[in-house]
Design a protein around this motif. Structure first.
Motif, mmCIF file in Angstrom:
data_model
loop_
_atom_site.group_PDB
_atom_site.id
_atom_site.type_symbol
_atom_site.label_atom_id
_atom_site.label_comp_id
_atom_site.label_asym_id
_atom_site.label_seq_id
_atom_site.Cartn_x
_atom_site.Cartn_y
_atom_site.Cartn_z
ATOM 1 N N PHE A 280 -71.735 39.861 -3.765
ATOM 2 C CA PHE A 280 -70.537 40.929 -4.345
ATOM 3 C C PHE A 280 -71.188 41.488 -5.775
ATOM 4 O O PHE A 280 -71.269 42.676 -6.148
ATOM 5 N N VAL A 281 -71.907 40.550 -6.540
ATOM 6 C CA VAL A 281 -72.384 41.014 -7.799
ATOM 7 C C VAL A 281 -73.678 42.078 -7.583
ATOM 8 O O VAL A 281 -73.699 43.168 -8.238
ATOM 9 N N ALA B 202 -73.867 43.991 -5.038
ATOM 10 C CA ALA B 202 -73.259 45.320 -4.483
ATOM 11 C C ALA B 202 -72.721 46.042 -5.634
ATOM 12 O O ALA B 202 -72.769 47.331 -5.811
ATOM 13 N N LEU B 203 -72.000 45.534 -6.742
ATOM 14 C CA LEU B 203 -71.519 45.899 -7.690
ATOM 15 C C LEU B 203 -72.446 46.747 -8.678
ATOM 16 O O LEU B 203 -72.295 47.766 -9.071
ATOM 17 N N ILE B 204 -73.485 46.025 -9.060
ATOM 18 C CA ILE B 204 -74.748 46.705 -9.726
ATOM 19 C C ILE B 204 -75.119 47.900 -9.106
ATOM 20 O O ILE B 204 -75.365 49.037 -9.712
ATOM 21 N N VAL C 83 -73.649 49.879 -6.821
ATOM 22 C CA VAL C 83 -72.576 51.056 -6.872
ATOM 23 C C VAL C 83 -72.409 51.449 -8.482
ATOM 24 O O VAL C 83 -72.248 52.856 -8.556
ATOM 25 N N VAL C 84 -72.662 50.795 -9.653
ATOM 26 C CA VAL C 84 -72.354 51.300 -10.874
ATOM 27 C C VAL C 84 -73.779 52.317 -11.015
ATOM 28 O O VAL C 84 -73.770 53.218 -11.615
ATOM 29 N N TRP D 81 -75.536 53.779 -8.839
ATOM 30 C CA TRP D 81 -75.358 55.062 -7.951
ATOM 31 C C TRP D 81 -74.578 56.062 -8.688
ATOM 32 O O TRP D 81 -74.724 57.366 -8.941
#
Length: 113
Positions: free
Chosen positions: A15-16, A18-20, A22-23, A25
């Protein structure tokens, strides 16, 4: 540790990550990331060609604007324009000086050779 705890740890890690991603991008899409932006229709007029840190408080920046390059010293005390040349670089500027007649006035600080 149980297998259940390992699975929770792995899911939190994914999750972390994937969050990095997305940010990163989103920042690239809105133009906040460094580097060049691809896919733009028009040519950019201003770009940073190179940056060189001198020490902790000063650095030299080579900026290209249209057909000129500007060497700028950035420091905590203020900014200073060190030099400004045509965008062809210093080689083309030197070729222009060599091609100039000997009796032509030279800019201040230029080598009389």
């Amino acid at each position: 540790m149980d297998l259940d705890q390992y699975i929770k740890f792995l899911m939190a890690l994914l999750f972390v990550v994937a969050l990095i991603m997305v940010v990163a991008w989103v920042m690239r899409r809105i133009g906040m990331a460094g580097g060049t932006v691809r896919g733009r229709a028009r040519q950019r007029r201003l770009s940073v060609v190179e940056a060189l840190p001198i020490d902790a408080k000063r650095r030299l920046i080579l900026v290209r604007r249209d057909d000129r390059e500007h060497l700028i010293l950035l420091s905590a005390n203020g900014d200073l324009l060190v030099d400004s040349t045509p965008a062809g670089g210093f080689d083309s500027a030197l070729a222009g000086v060599e091609a100039a007649p000997a009796d032509a006035p030279r800019p201040a600080g230029s080598d009389p050779r």
